[in-house]
Scaffold this motif. Structure first.
Motif, mmCIF file in Angstrom:
data_model
loop_
_atom_site.group_PDB
_atom_site.id
_atom_site.type_symbol
_atom_site.label_atom_id
_atom_site.label_comp_id
_atom_site.label_asym_id
_atom_site.label_seq_id
_atom_site.Cartn_x
_atom_site.Cartn_y
_atom_site.Cartn_z
ATOM 1 N N CYS A 11 73.968 43.123 64.288
ATOM 2 C CA CYS A 11 74.042 41.675 64.081
ATOM 3 C C CYS A 11 75.435 41.164 64.407
ATOM 4 O O CYS A 11 76.440 41.778 64.050
ATOM 5 C CB CYS A 11 73.680 41.364 62.629
ATOM 6 S SG CYS A 11 73.949 39.656 62.194
ATOM 7 N N CYS A 14 76.870 39.749 60.671
ATOM 8 C CA CYS A 14 77.196 40.634 59.539
ATOM 9 C C CYS A 14 77.263 42.095 59.955
ATOM 10 O O CYS A 14 77.495 42.961 59.113
ATOM 11 C CB CYS A 14 76.177 40.445 58.424
ATOM 12 S SG CYS A 14 74.565 41.093 58.843
ATOM 13 N N CYS A 33 67.920 39.767 62.143
ATOM 14 C CA CYS A 33 68.730 40.582 61.241
ATOM 15 C C CYS A 33 68.073 40.610 59.868
ATOM 16 O O CYS A 33 67.759 39.570 59.311
ATOM 17 C CB CYS A 33 70.141 40.012 61.148
ATOM 18 S SG CYS A 33 71.113 40.855 59.917
ATOM 19 N N SER A 35 69.358 41.712 57.033
ATOM 20 C CA SER A 35 70.205 41.416 55.873
ATOM 21 C C SER A 35 70.613 39.940 55.787
ATOM 22 O O SER A 35 70.590 39.352 54.707
ATOM 23 C CB SER A 35 71.439 42.323 55.859
ATOM 24 O OG SER A 35 71.948 42.503 57.137
ATOM 25 N N CYS A 36 71.027 39.317 56.931
ATOM 26 C CA CYS A 36 71.433 37.905 56.810
ATOM 27 C C CYS A 36 70.377 36.950 57.374
ATOM 28 O O CYS A 36 70.590 35.749 57.415
ATOM 29 C CB CYS A 36 72.798 37.671 57.451
ATOM 30 S SG CYS A 36 72.791 37.739 59.232
#
Ligand SMILES: [Zn+2]
Length: 230
Positions: A11, A14, A33, A35-36
């Protein structure tokens, strides 16, 4: 393992792992992504994604280029230019002045005949010619007092203004000077503004439609040099 590397992407925000997630309308692979939750592409064809585009927008803006001029030169859309200008102005921090016992000039600049009641009211230090504070909008007592109050906090030596009556009630008499030919420096600064900012040019069809944009452009012009463009 090779296949895994192929479908995954780090990403850009992040540095987490992004996975393939469908296609853009033009057929480019889209990544998502986990996670974000940002969707992104491996590479972009649009120019506005370039790293230095904000810097070019800033430079063009303070050298008498309008929104459409910038769009045409950099080959990006007017909407993108508008959005970038707002985001640049949000990054600028208000300057802090640690000076006392200085003289200041205050004046109002009429924006354009199209914006009948809009003024840029601002104040400069008579010696350093730095802009201390400004406000855009109508020339009301409330608006003017915000600029004057900033000055009064700096415990000034004198405040020079034109003969607008409102100033008499805002500035203590001992500090106030409103005789003729006392605000030459700020009058000259008006000419700089009219030359360097397209929307303040006289006798053109360029003008501000939105007070928010005008405020952003003025802020960028006055204090944009404090930003770092690495
Ligand atoms: Zn991410």
């Amino acid at each position: 393992m090779i296949i895994l590397l192929h479908i995954k992407l780090n990403c850009k925000k992040c540095n987490g792992i992004s996975v393939k997630n469908g296609f853009q309308s033009n057929g480019t692979q889209r990544y998502y992504c986990k996670s974000c939750k940002l969707s992104q592409q491996k590479s972009y064809v649009y120019k506005a994604y370039g790293k230095h585009i904000s810097y070019y927008i800033y430079k063009l803006l303070i050298n008498s280029s309008g929104i459409s001029d910038i769009g045409r030169v950099l080959n990006i859309s007017n909407n993108t230019v508008n959005k970038r200008i707002l985001s640049i102005s949000k990054q600028i921090k208000l300057p802090i002045f640690n000076e006392t016992n200085q003289s200041y000039e205050v004046d109002e600049l009429k924006v354009s005949p199209m914006n009948k009641y809009w003024y840029v009211t601002y104040t400069i230090n008579k010696r350093t010619k730095k802009v201390v504070d400004f406000i855009v909008g109508r020339r009301t007592k409330e608006n003017l007092s915000r600029v004057i109050n900033t000055l009064l906090l700096l415990s000034p030596k004198n405040i020079y203004t034109d003969r607008l009556i409102v100033y008499n009630s805002l500035i203590p008499e001992s500090l106030h000077c409103n005789r003729k030919n006392q605000i030459n420096r700020i009058e000259r600064y008006h000419l700089n503004l009219r030359t360097h900012i397209k929307r303040l040019n006289r006798k053109t069809i360029c003008y501000s439609k939105n007070l928010l944009m005008l405020e952003a452009v003025m802020k960028i012009y006055f204090w944009g040099d404090s930003l770092s463009w690495s």
